[in-house]
Write an enzyme that holds these catalytic residues in place. Structure first.
Site, PDB file in Angstrom:
ATOM      1  N   ASP A  67       0.824  -1.216   0.000  1.00  0.00           N
ATOM      2  CA  ASP A  67       0.000   0.000   0.000  1.00  0.00           C
ATOM      3  C   ASP A  67       0.856   1.264   0.000  1.00  0.00           C
ATOM      4  OD1 ASP A  67       0.870  -0.466   2.646  1.00  0.00           O
ATOM      5  OD2 ASP A  67      -1.090  -1.192   3.258  1.00  0.00           O
ATOM      6  N   ASN A 128      -7.662  -2.948  13.934  1.00  0.00           N
ATOM      7  CA  ASN A 128      -9.060  -3.112  13.512  1.00  0.00           C
ATOM      8  C   ASN A 128      -9.225  -4.300  12.567  1.00  0.00           C
ATOM      9  OD1 ASN A 128      -7.933  -2.205  11.138  1.00  0.00           O
ATOM     10  ND2 ASN A 128      -9.329  -0.487  10.840  1.00  0.00           N
ATOM     11  N   HIS A 130      -7.446  -4.832   9.740  1.00  0.00           N
ATOM     12  CA  HIS A 130      -7.125  -4.644   8.318  1.00  0.00           C
ATOM     13  C   HIS A 130      -5.861  -5.406   7.927  1.00  0.00           C
ATOM     14  CE1 HIS A 130      -4.772  -0.577   9.079  1.00  0.00           C
ATOM     15  NE2 HIS A 130      -3.941  -1.602   9.142  1.00  0.00           N
ATOM     16  N   GLU A 135      -9.699  -2.006   4.816  1.00  0.00           N
ATOM     17  CA  GLU A 135     -10.342  -1.720   6.086  1.00  0.00           C
ATOM     18  C   GLU A 135     -11.577  -2.615   6.264  1.00  0.00           C
ATOM     19  OE1 GLU A 135      -8.643  -0.060   8.002  1.00  0.00           O
ATOM     20  OE2 GLU A 135      -7.853   1.814   7.201  1.00  0.00           O
TER      21      GLU A 135
END
Ligand code: F6R
Length: 236
Positions: A67, A128, A130, A135
């Site tokens: 990313d 979270n 990811h 996400e």
């Protein structure tokens, strides 16, 4: 899924580096997928050490990062290209032309395909759930694309941006793209990842926890440390 529990972060990094070193020695033209963030820093240190002390040759290696933030110049101190140069690329004999950071979602998938696909992909996991910047709610079929970062991802990136605003968008490899890799190594370290790693590896497979998609892949090695794997005894 194989779960390797290591006593501490240093051993986790050594274990991950051994997997990469073995893969590069077996296939010098390895196609390697790479993460950024805190967790892989020790892995990169060990790979640089292997280059310096054991003459490990990265000249044929091809790399694809997971990313990159949208809107940062490649030489911005906070870009992931800068991170990769600082921690890895500038210290080994990888050819700059063989390193890829997702800057254009349209051409990234084609570039991966042209190499024959990713042999070994290293991923971290966000608190979270990811993986890369997929996400919660990301489709398991998703491909490389521009996405909006979750508020908790922006908040946790804030400490590296030293007062400058954190971009709200990023380009990320998709979960579908990730799952096409031949082998995936998940790295997770520290107590803050304990609960999410348990949910990702042991809980229901759900788009609410993107990393749970790894349960669908036939060749995943999770390299964890003791603190992270506390809840996972039953998997050992
Ligand atoms: C970074 C990436 C992210 C991180 C994750 C964990 O390229 O893809 O998914 O792996 O946010 O980050 P750290 O290792 O900083 O806890």
């Amino acid at each position: 899924m194989r779960v390797l529990v290591t006593p501490d972060y240093r051993t986790l990094s050594l274990t991950a580096a051994e997997l990469v070193v073995k893969a590069v020695r077996t296939k010098p033209g390895l196609v390697l997928g790479l993460p950024t963030g805190n967790t892989p820093i020790g892995l990169y240190e060990q790979l640089v050490r292997s280059y310096r002390e054991q003459q490990l040759d990265f000249s044929k290696l091809r790399t694809f990062n997971l990313d990159e933030f949208v809107g940062l110049a490649p030489n911005d101190p906070h870009s992931y290209r800068t991170y990769m140069r600082k921690h890895f690329f500038d210290h080994v004999n990888v050819s700059a032309a063989n390193t890829h950071i997702p800057e254009n979602p349209g051409t990234y998938e084609d570039a991966i395909k042209q190499t024959g696909g990713i042999d070994l992909l290293i991923v971290g996991i966000g608190t979270n759930g990811h993986i890369a910047f997929n996400e919660p709610g990301s489709s398991f079929a998703s491909r490389t694309r521009e996405i909006e970062l979750a508020p908790e991802t922006i908040a946790s990136a804030g400490k590296y941006f030293e007062g400058t605003p954190v971009p709200e968008r990023a380009i990320t490899m998709g979960i579908g793209t990730i799952l096409e890799s031949r082998c995936i190594v998940l790295l997770a370290s520290g107590a803050s990842k304990k609960s999410v790693v348990h949910r990702a590896l042991n809980g229901p497979v759900s788009e609410a926890i993107p990393a749970s998609a790894l349960q669908l892949h036939p060749n995943v090695i999770a390299v964890l440390d003791e603190e992270t794997s506390h809840h996972l005894r039953q998997l050992r």
